[in-house]
Design a protein around this motif. Structure first.
Motif, PDB file in Angstrom:
ATOM      1  N   ALA A   1       0.836  -1.205   0.000  1.00  0.00           N
ATOM      2  CA  ALA A   1       0.000   0.000   0.000  1.00  0.00           C
ATOM      3  C   ALA A   1       0.871   1.255   0.000  1.00  0.00           C
ATOM      4  CB  ALA A   1      -0.938   0.000   1.201  1.00  0.00           C
TER       5      ALA A   1
ATOM      6  N   LYS B   1      -3.821   5.403   4.802  1.00  0.00           N
ATOM      7  CA  LYS B   1      -3.895   6.725   4.167  1.00  0.00           C
ATOM      8  C   LYS B   1      -4.369   7.785   5.161  1.00  0.00           C
ATOM      9  CE  LYS B   1      -2.589   5.708   0.029  1.00  0.00           C
ATOM     10  NZ  LYS B   1      -1.239   6.063  -0.356  1.00  0.00           N
TER      11      LYS B   1
ATOM     12  N   ARG C   1      -9.282  -2.765   1.596  1.00  0.00           N
ATOM     13  CA  ARG C   1      -9.708  -1.355   1.538  1.00  0.00           C
ATOM     14  C   ARG C   1      -9.649  -0.723   2.931  1.00  0.00           C
ATOM     15  NH1 ARG C   1     -14.079  -3.174  -2.261  1.00  0.00           N
ATOM     16  NH2 ARG C   1     -13.125  -2.859  -4.292  1.00  0.00           N
TER      17      ARG C   1
ATOM     18  N   ILE D   1      -5.948  -0.118   3.764  1.00  0.00           N
ATOM     19  CA  ILE D   1      -5.378   0.978   2.994  1.00  0.00           C
ATOM     20  C   ILE D   1      -5.958   2.312   3.455  1.00  0.00           C
ATOM     21  CG2 ILE D   1      -5.222   2.002   0.687  1.00  0.00           C
ATOM     22  CD1 ILE D   1      -5.027  -0.879  -0.403  1.00  0.00           C
ATOM     23  N   GLN D   2      -7.257   2.356   3.702  1.00  0.00           N
ATOM     24  CA  GLN D   2      -7.878   3.596   4.165  1.00  0.00           C
ATOM     25  C   GLN D   2      -7.305   4.027   5.506  1.00  0.00           C
ATOM     26  OE1 GLN D   2     -12.024   2.610   3.977  1.00  0.00           O
ATOM     27  NE2 GLN D   2     -12.135   2.916   1.758  1.00  0.00           N
TER      28      GLN D   2
ATOM     29  N   GLY E   1       1.970   2.362  -3.211  1.00  0.00           N
ATOM     30  CA  GLY E   1       0.942   2.939  -4.062  1.00  0.00           C
ATOM     31  C   GLY E   1       0.136   1.931  -4.857  1.00  0.00           C
ATOM     32  N   LEU E   2       0.270   0.647  -4.550  1.00  0.00           N
ATOM     33  CA  LEU E   2      -0.516  -0.350  -5.268  1.00  0.00           C
ATOM     34  C   LEU E   2      -1.986  -0.227  -4.884  1.00  0.00           C
ATOM     35  CD1 LEU E   2       1.763  -3.520  -4.923  1.00  0.00           C
ATOM     36  CD2 LEU E   2       1.684  -1.872  -6.789  1.00  0.00           C
ATOM     37  N   THR E   3      -2.855  -0.448  -5.833  1.00  0.00           N
ATOM     38  CA  THR E   3      -4.288  -0.368  -5.558  1.00  0.00           C
ATOM     39  C   THR E   3      -4.744  -1.604  -4.796  1.00  0.00           C
ATOM     40  OG1 THR E   3      -4.939  -1.516  -7.583  1.00  0.00           O
ATOM     41  CG2 THR E   3      -4.667   0.903  -7.719  1.00  0.00           C
ATOM     42  N   ASP E   4      -5.906  -1.492  -4.167  1.00  0.00           N
ATOM     43  CA  ASP E   4      -6.443  -2.628  -3.428  1.00  0.00           C
ATOM     44  C   ASP E   4      -6.678  -3.829  -4.345  1.00  0.00           C
ATOM     45  OD1 ASP E   4      -8.510  -1.325  -4.715  1.00  0.00           O
ATOM     46  OD2 ASP E   4      -9.880  -1.382  -3.018  1.00  0.00           O
ATOM     47  N   ALA E   5      -7.070  -3.581  -5.587  1.00  0.00           N
ATOM     48  CA  ALA E   5      -7.306  -4.681  -6.528  1.00  0.00           C
ATOM     49  C   ALA E   5      -6.001  -5.431  -6.849  1.00  0.00           C
ATOM     50  CB  ALA E   5      -7.944  -4.155  -7.810  1.00  0.00           C
ATOM     51  N   ILE E   6      -4.939  -4.692  -7.050  1.00  0.00           N
ATOM     52  CA  ILE E   6      -3.639  -5.327  -7.341  1.00  0.00           C
ATOM     53  C   ILE E   6      -3.143  -6.073  -6.116  1.00  0.00           C
ATOM     54  CG2 ILE E   6      -1.216  -4.880  -7.919  1.00  0.00           C
ATOM     55  CD1 ILE E   6      -3.098  -4.562 -10.312  1.00  0.00           C
TER      56      ILE E   6
END
Length: 184
Positions: free
Chosen positions: A145, A174, A167, A170-171, A148-153
């Motif tokens: 995270a 962030k 999610r 990551i949230q 910068g990788l997305t949650d899908a990746i």
């Protein structure tokens, strides 16, 4: 909702990785002096390092390390496929990569699959080191995270079918970063 600070037990991915590498180096030195116990510790530390770097479940990392050692610990084959755990219907496979430091250590001490021990033994070693194996998985997710990788990746890499928990992680990450930036 996951309570604040519990999903990764506050493990810093890089600090944890450095600690595991230091323990691995110590174990290799003792194993080279002839300690069978230290050679087995090398195997378990390789599982933990592999788990952290791949954000894998401990059982997945354990299976991969044993399979890789059964191939003779080849330096040119560091990726091994494993069935994703916790997927009962249509289980997927995921790729797990053996860290280069693990390759060197395994080859130095002549590690064999039986030197890795059981998943339970790996968990016990982690506990003695003051960590738990699930926190290693989420420290690996934190590292992804932060890159910068997305949650899908991240979900594809880690074998999560449902992205809800990723999610949330990551949230929270962030939110902490933004708070640190906004409040002097």
């Amino acid at each position: 909702m996951v309570p604040e600070g519990t999903w990764d037990l506050g493990l810093d991915p890089e600090t944890t990785r450095q600690m595991l590498l230091a323990k691995l180096e110590e174990a290799v030195d003792k194993a080279l002096e002839g300690s069978v116990r230290a050679r087995k510790r090398v195997g378990k530390l390789i599982v933990l390092l592999t788990q952290l770097d791949n954000a894998a479940r401990v059982s997945e990392a354990h299976e991969v390390v044993k399979a890789w050692l059964a191939l003779g610990a080849p330096a040119n084959i560091r990726k091994v496929q494993v069935r994703v755990r916790k997927q009962k219907r249509k289980p997927e496979k995921r790729m797990i990569k053996i860290p280069i430091e693990a390759v060197r250590a395994a080859r130095q001490v002549g590690l064999k699959p039986e030197d890795v021990g059981t998943v339970k033994a790996v968990k016990m070693l982690a506990q003695r080191l003051g960590i738990n194996t699930h926190s290693l998985r989420y420290a690996g997710i934190t590292k992804m995270a932060l890159r910068g990788l997305t949650d899908a990746i991240i979900g594809k890499i880690t074998g999560h079918r449902k992205l809800d928990m990723i999610r949330v992680y990551i949230q929270k990450l962030k939110a902490r970063e933004l708070l640190d930036e906004m409040v002097p």
